[in-house]
Scaffold this active site. Structure first.
Site, short mmCIF file in Angstrom:
data_model
loop_
_atom_site.label_atom_id
_atom_site.label_comp_id
_atom_site.label_asym_id
_atom_site.label_seq_id
_atom_site.Cartn_x
_atom_site.Cartn_y
_atom_site.Cartn_z
N GLY A 132 -3.04 1.38 -6.00
CA GLY A 132 -2.22 1.77 -6.78
C GLY A 132 -0.84 1.02 -6.69
O GLY A 132 -0.69 0.30 -5.68
N GLU A 133 0.19 1.54 -7.40
CA GLU A 133 1.45 1.32 -7.46
C GLU A 133 2.35 2.50 -7.15
O GLU A 133 2.46 3.22 -7.72
CB GLU A 133 1.73 0.38 -8.84
CG GLU A 133 3.10 -0.56 -8.73
CD GLU A 133 2.80 -1.86 -8.28
OE1 GLU A 133 1.57 -2.57 -8.47
OE2 GLU A 133 3.59 -2.52 -7.65
N GLY A 134 3.22 2.24 -5.98
CA GLY A 134 4.02 3.31 -5.41
C GLY A 134 5.30 3.24 -5.95
O GLY A 134 5.64 1.90 -6.52
N GLY A 135 6.36 3.80 -5.47
CA GLY A 135 7.67 3.73 -5.93
C GLY A 135 8.32 2.44 -5.36
O GLY A 135 9.08 1.78 -6.25
N GLY B 233 6.30 -0.11 -4.05
CA GLY B 233 5.63 -1.18 -4.11
C GLY B 233 4.03 -1.05 -4.19
O GLY B 233 3.71 0.20 -4.41
N LYS C 7 0.96 -0.34 2.38
CA LYS C 7 1.96 -0.23 1.48
C LYS C 7 2.73 -1.41 1.61
O LYS C 7 3.42 -1.56 2.55
CB LYS C 7 2.73 1.04 1.62
CG LYS C 7 3.87 1.32 0.60
CD LYS C 7 4.52 2.62 0.71
CE LYS C 7 5.85 3.04 0.42
NZ LYS C 7 6.42 4.22 0.49
N ASP D 259 10.15 13.90 -4.48
CA ASP D 259 9.28 13.30 -5.18
C ASP D 259 8.03 13.85 -5.20
O ASP D 259 6.98 12.90 -5.27
CB ASP D 259 9.64 11.92 -5.28
CG ASP D 259 9.00 11.11 -6.43
OD1 ASP D 259 8.86 11.44 -7.43
OD2 ASP D 259 8.55 9.64 -6.14
#
Ligand SMILES: *[C@@H]1O[C@H](CO)[C@@H](O)[C@H](O)[C@H]1NC(C)=O
Ligand SMILES: *[C@@H]1O[C@H](CO)[C@@H](O)[C@H](O)[C@H]1NC(C)=O
Ligand SMILES: *[C@@H]1O[C@H](CO)[C@@H](O)[C@H](O)[C@H]1NC(C)=O
Ligand SMILES: *[C@@H]1O[C@H](CO)[C@@H](O)[C@H](O)[C@H]1NC(C)=O
Ligand SMILES: *[C@@H]1O[C@H](CO)[C@@H](O)[C@H](O)[C@H]1NC(C)=O
Ligand SMILES: *[C@@H]1O[C@H](CO)[C@@H](O)[C@H](O)[C@H]1NC(C)=O
Length: 541
Positions: free
Chosen positions: A359-362, A364, A380, A501
């Site tokens: 997936g794509e986090g905040g 990267g 990550k 968050d």
């Protein structure tokens, strides 16, 4: 007392998070969907072609919203820099949202299809195409379509066929209705179905410059072409074309009353066997009992946890206070002990292969990896454009490495080599709470042809099967775990951290559905005695 209120707050927040997420999510794949055609050529910054696109962007939104059919065609400039554009808003939209959608579509097209002479945007509630070719007069040219369907299945066997027959009938009738509308070529329809899907809804539309016969044949073409291949047994689907489009769903997605109402269909359901009926009644009764007892259990839980906590807090007050955290060289040493080689992580993730992307986090992308010893990890990879400086990064590393709690994701290692900044976490096989509740958010192009440039997209909605797998016992465990993790972060850890968050995608589940809070990238350090903070900027969600 303030502390016990704080725990109540944590628990309530976690409960709300889960309750909110239980609501159905419509359209997990966000619009707009763009079709960029770089093969048709590119324009350059400051060119006449760009100026012509901007001229159309200035006038077309107003022209479309002012027309009774919410439709506009326009051209700007002279060959070879002439630009042709077409905009169509959905028939159930008002003038102001039509104008806003077309204006946004121009902006999005220039960003998402930057410098492509030919671009198409499918958005809600409008469609826009611009091109250097004059496509405006050819009403039979519906090329460049976007097909999307709900990734769930209606049910197995005969029941799915009955659903397909019912939805097919509604879609066809709505298409006929749209073709027969002389001003807008627009139709919406509704049909009662069964207990699981009380109603099926549909919509069909052509550009209003088409004759009834052209509209009908355009719709028939996309219905015949895509339904048998992609919508069999699916509770929802749509085909977007510039000249005509249709959509059907088991939830209402258009505004106003349906223009067409078909009589209810009650497919000949096999009479339930006595045992099955009994089971059904038991299930209903269990549901009722749950509905009554759950709020009570939740309230009792809240109260008892608060009381427990208040007591614990009273006894804790007598204990000596924990020493203040320090930012001494030990912190840096603890980072050193976590350092991993870039080559090790490249090997583990197959050189950050797209297929290993979780997936794509905040900050990267996150990749799955397997170390040579067989240990599974999540890596990550902080994006190089990340604004996070090396000092901030070190702060995060020190923080995360220090935080050890069963409801927090553990940092296993880091890699800081050259431009690469990588964080290695323990791998969570059940992924994040949102994927368990809604099914994986995935964008899969099943087919892409350069000649017609049709695109296909799977749009999973709330994944009923998977979220049903999350029974109330598991839900309660998740709620409690999230609250415990938050309590640790806010009060019990040496460093006080406000996550800032917290959302379902930041709650990961291990193989036993134990929740672990992840991503402390936005965490803010609190002083030991500080119970309040004023922050001047908004971060996260
Ligand atoms: C337009 O630009 C894209 C990259 O921005 C490039 O891949 C494509 O080949 C270009 N098309 C033409 C016709 O030059
Ligand atoms: C909008 O409509 C007006 C009046 O019909 C026309 O003069 C103008 O060229 C149109 N603008 C665009 C961008 O098509
Ligand atoms: C137009 O529709 C939008 C969205 O449905 C709504 O928020 C807005 O109030 C409507 N405007 C008018 C003038 O009716
Ligand atoms: C209109 O478009 C269709 C489909 O792209 C094409 O087959 C046809 O030749 C075009 N007609 C004209 C008159 O250009
Ligand atoms: C729906 O059925 C298809 C084909 O049988 C299968 O590949 C897919 O995984 C199913 N989807 C769900 C959400 O169960
Ligand atoms: C709907 O129309 C299509 C195209 O004309 C046709 O193939 C299909 O059989 C129709 N479906 C139903 C349920 O009538």
């Amino acid at each position: 007392m303030r502390r016990s209120l704080a725990l109540c707050y944590h628990l309530t927040a976690a409960l709300l998070l889960l309750a909110f997420l239980h609501a159905p999510l419509a359209g997990a794949q966000p619009l707009p969907w763009q079709l960029c055609d770089s093969a048709a050529g590119n324009y350059t910054e400051g060119s006449a072609y760009q100026a012509n696109i901007r001229a159309l962007a200035g006038g077309l939104p107003r022209n479309a919203s002012a027309s009774p059919a919410l439709f506009a065609k326009g051209a700007a400039g002279a060959a070879p820099d002439a630009v042709y554009a077409l905009a169509l808003c959905r028939g159930d939209t008002n003038a102001s949202s039509c104008a806003a959608c077309v204006a946004a579509a121009f902006r999005n097209a220039q960003q998402l299809c930057a410098f492509n002479r030919h671009a198409t945007m499918f958005d809600d509630p409008c469609i826009l195409r611009y091109s250097g070719q004059d496509f405006l007069a050819n009403v039979t040219d519906n090329s460049g379509r976007f097909v999307a369907f709900n990734g769930n299945n209606v049910s197995a066997g005969a029941a799915a066929a009955a659903f397909d027959a019912a939805s097919g009938r509604l879609v066809n009738a709505t298409a006929d209705y749209a073709a027969g509308d002389p001003t807008r070529r627009f139709g919406t329809g509704e049909e009662g179905y069964d207990a699981t899907y009380p109603k099926i809804y549909s919509l069909a539309q052509c550009t209003p410059d088409m004759e009834a016969a052209d509209c009908r044949s355009c719709l028939r073409d996309i219905i015949e072409k895509f339904t048998p291949q992609y919508f069999v047994g699916k509770p929802g689907g749509r085909v977007f074309g510039v000249r005509c489009n249709f959509r059907f769903e088991t939830y209402s997605f258009f505004s106003g009353r349906p223009l067409l109402q078909l009589p209810d269909v009650l497919p000949p359901a096999p009479a339930p066997a006595p045992a099955a009926a009994e089971e059904e009644r038991t299930r209903n009764r269990t549901g009722l009992i749950l509905a009554i007892t759950l709020p009570i259990v939740a309230a009792l839980l809240l109260i008892s946890t608060c009381v427990c906590f208040w007591r614990r807090r009273k006894s804790a007050e007598r204990k000596p206070s924990v020493p203040l955290p320090s930012t001494n060289p030990d912190d840096i040493q603890s980072i050193d002990s976590l350092l991993l080689d870039l080559s090790t992580l490249r090997a583990a993730t197959d050189n950050f292969a797209e297929s290993n992307k979780l997936g794509e986090g905040g900050f990267g992308a996150v990749y799955k990896g397997v170390l040579s010893e067989g240990e599974e990890i999540a890596v990550k990879r902080l994006s190089q454009s990340s604004t996070q400086g090396i000092e901030e990064l070190k702060t995060e590393l020190v923080l995360v490495a220090k935080l050890q709690h069963k409801n927090l994701v553990r940092l296993l290692g880091v890699c800081l080599e050259g431009q690469e900044k990588l964080l290695v976490y323990e791998y969570m096989p059940n992924r994040s709470l949102d994927t368990v509740l809604f099914g994986t958010f995935h964008r899969r192009f099943l087919y892409e042809s350069t000649s017609s440039s049709d695109r296909f997209l799977v749009v999973p909605l709330a994944d009923a099967e998977k979220s049903r797998g999350l029974d109330w016992g598991k839900r309660l465990k998740i709620v409690n775990g999230v609250a415990r993790g938050l309590q640790y972060l806010h009060e019990d850890s040496q460093l006080r951290i406000v996550h800032r968050d917290l959302k379902a995608s930041n709650v990961l589940l291990d193989s036993d559905c134990n929740p672990k809070i992840s991503d402390f990238g936005l965490a803010k350090l609190f002083g030991w005695d500080q119970s309040q903070a004023v922050t001047s900027h908004i971060a996260g969600t």
